[in-house]
Design a protein around this motif. Structure first.
Motif, PDB file in Angstrom:
ATOM      1  N   VAL A 176      30.030  44.867  49.058  1.00 45.22           N
ATOM      2  CA  VAL A 176      30.032  43.456  49.448  1.00 45.22           C
ATOM      3  C   VAL A 176      28.733  42.787  49.007  1.00 45.22           C
ATOM      4  N   ARG A 177      27.621  43.467  49.174  1.00 49.67           N
ATOM      5  CA  ARG A 177      26.331  42.900  48.735  1.00 49.67           C
ATOM      6  C   ARG A 177      26.334  42.619  47.241  1.00 49.67           C
ATOM      7  N   ALA A 178      26.849  43.567  46.449  1.00 46.54           N
ATOM      8  CA  ALA A 178      26.881  43.374  44.994  1.00 46.54           C
ATOM      9  C   ALA A 178      27.745  42.170  44.619  1.00 46.54           C
ATOM     10  N   GLU A 179      28.897  42.033  45.270  1.00 49.83           N
ATOM     11  CA  GLU A 179      29.757  40.886  44.987  1.00 49.83           C
ATOM     12  C   GLU A 179      29.093  39.578  45.423  1.00 49.83           C
ATOM     13  N   THR A 180      28.396  39.613  46.553  1.00 54.57           N
ATOM     14  CA  THR A 180      27.734  38.410  47.053  1.00 54.57           C
ATOM     15  C   THR A 180      26.606  37.982  46.125  1.00 54.57           C
ATOM     16  N   LEU A 181      25.879  38.943  45.573  1.00 54.08           N
ATOM     17  CA  LEU A 181      24.830  38.618  44.606  1.00 54.08           C
ATOM     18  C   LEU A 181      25.395  37.872  43.417  1.00 54.08           C
ATOM     19  N   SER A 182      26.608  38.250  43.000  1.00 59.19           N
ATOM     20  CA  SER A 182      27.264  37.555  41.893  1.00 59.19           C
ATOM     21  C   SER A 182      27.751  36.165  42.297  1.00 59.19           C
ATOM     22  N   SER A 185      40.078  40.266  49.293  1.00 59.20           N
ATOM     23  CA  SER A 185      40.846  41.385  48.726  1.00 59.20           C
ATOM     24  C   SER A 185      40.110  42.702  48.924  1.00 59.20           C
ATOM     25  N   LEU A 186      38.802  42.706  48.650  1.00 57.34           N
ATOM     26  CA  LEU A 186      38.005  43.916  48.837  1.00 57.34           C
ATOM     27  C   LEU A 186      38.030  44.366  50.283  1.00 57.34           C
ATOM     28  N   LEU A 187      37.867  43.435  51.213  1.00 64.68           N
ATOM     29  CA  LEU A 187      37.820  43.782  52.628  1.00 64.68           C
ATOM     30  C   LEU A 187      39.181  44.233  53.145  1.00 64.68           C
ATOM     31  N   ASP A 222      46.801  51.821  49.054  1.00 64.38           N
ATOM     32  CA  ASP A 222      46.950  51.958  47.609  1.00 64.38           C
ATOM     33  C   ASP A 222      47.723  50.785  47.023  1.00 64.38           C
ATOM     34  N   GLY A 223      48.755  50.329  47.745  1.00 67.77           N
ATOM     35  CA  GLY A 223      49.527  49.191  47.261  1.00 67.77           C
ATOM     36  C   GLY A 223      48.709  47.921  47.219  1.00 67.77           C
ATOM     37  N   PHE A 236      45.626  43.635  44.285  1.00 66.33           N
ATOM     38  CA  PHE A 236      44.401  42.858  44.092  1.00 66.33           C
ATOM     39  C   PHE A 236      43.617  43.263  42.859  1.00 66.33           C
ATOM     40  N   ASP A 237      43.802  44.498  42.391  1.00 67.22           N
ATOM     41  CA  ASP A 237      43.068  44.981  41.227  1.00 67.22           C
ATOM     42  C   ASP A 237      44.026  45.739  40.314  1.00 67.22           C
TER      43      ASP A 237
END
Length: 262
Positions: free
Chosen positions: A143-149, A180-182, A251-252, A257-258
């Protein structure tokens, strides 16, 4: 397709756990003094334990306990990961370094060993937060990495420029992009928490009497499983089915989402 199959199976299991006690002729805490270690019959659909308790009622009660602990632990851990990771990535500086230092320290600790040593009292109310406390760190880093972006995007910069406070900016502009990540993380954490709870309860370090969980039932009947398989066999099968259903949903969702993860 896997998400739909897992969701349908999970709904059926939850419906069985909720409706089962209303159709069962026995309560999970009742004892039949005329039937000790009896096999499945019309009176006891899945047989009885060595203490004369109905296996069907006990299995449903154990499944309820495991599901509640699993969903509660997943919700707490995913929420904690979202808060810590988002604030660290959005704020940066000393707050980011401090939060990530604490996250790295917790990553070093063996989670189940720590929970086993602490052995929280209070049953489900204490076990779910204890498990969640050691399940959020990897997701918090993601989450931190995505937030930095995300904090470099134009709409986030505009919100910061006009003076929007960090909590409001995170809720309105950052966290929706991480949904989606969460969601995937929460669904997968349910299965992890259920397996962890069952393992601790199997060792006598999780859910404690008079309550039961699937791990307690497996431990109680495992020693005589060859001669009397029903007390532990049905609980073991139900545990596998629950974890399978939850993992299918996870998994679904990840495939949805990805798509590149397929």
């Amino acid at each position: 397709m896997r998400a739909v199959a897992g969701a349908v199976l999970l709904v059926v299991l939850v419906a069985l756990v909720v409706a089962g006690p209303f159709v069962s002729p026995w309560g999970w805490d009742e004892i039949d003094f005329s039937a000790f270690r009896e096999g499945p019959s019309a009176a006891h659909w899945l047989g009885t334990t060595r203490s004369g308790r109905d296996v069907f009622a006990l299995t449903l009660r154990g499944a309820r306990t495991s599901l509640v602990v699993g969903f509660a632990a997943a919700a707490i851990s995913t929420g904690l990961a979202a808060v810590v990771g988002a604030f660290a990535g959005y704020a940066g500086g000393a707050l980011d370094r401090g939060l990530m230092w604490g996250t790295d320290v917790l990553l070093i600790l063996p989670p189940l060993l720590v929970v086993a040593v602490v052995r929280p009292g209070g049953g489900m109310a204490a076990l779910a937060p204890s498990l969640a406390a050691f399940m959020w760190m990897v997701t918090a880093r993601a989450v931190r990495a995505e937030t930095l972006s995300l904090r470099g995007r134009e709409y986030v910069l505009a919100a910061r420029f006009v003076g929007v406070r960090a909590p409001r900016a995170l809720v309105r502009h950052v966290l929706p992009q991480l949904a989606s990540l969460l969601a995937v993380d929460a669904s997968l954490n349910v299965g992890i928490a259920i397996v962890a709870e069952s393992g601790l309860s199997y060792l006598g370090l999780g859910v404690r009497p008079p309550d039961v969980s699937l791990g307690v039932l497996i431990a109680d009947g495992g020693g005589v499983g060859g001669a009397f398989p029903w007390p532990f066999g049905f609980a073991a099968v139900l545990l596998v089915v629950i974890v399978l259903a939850v993992n299918l949903v996870g998994d679904g969702l990840r495939d949805v989402f990805d798509p590149e993860s397929r």
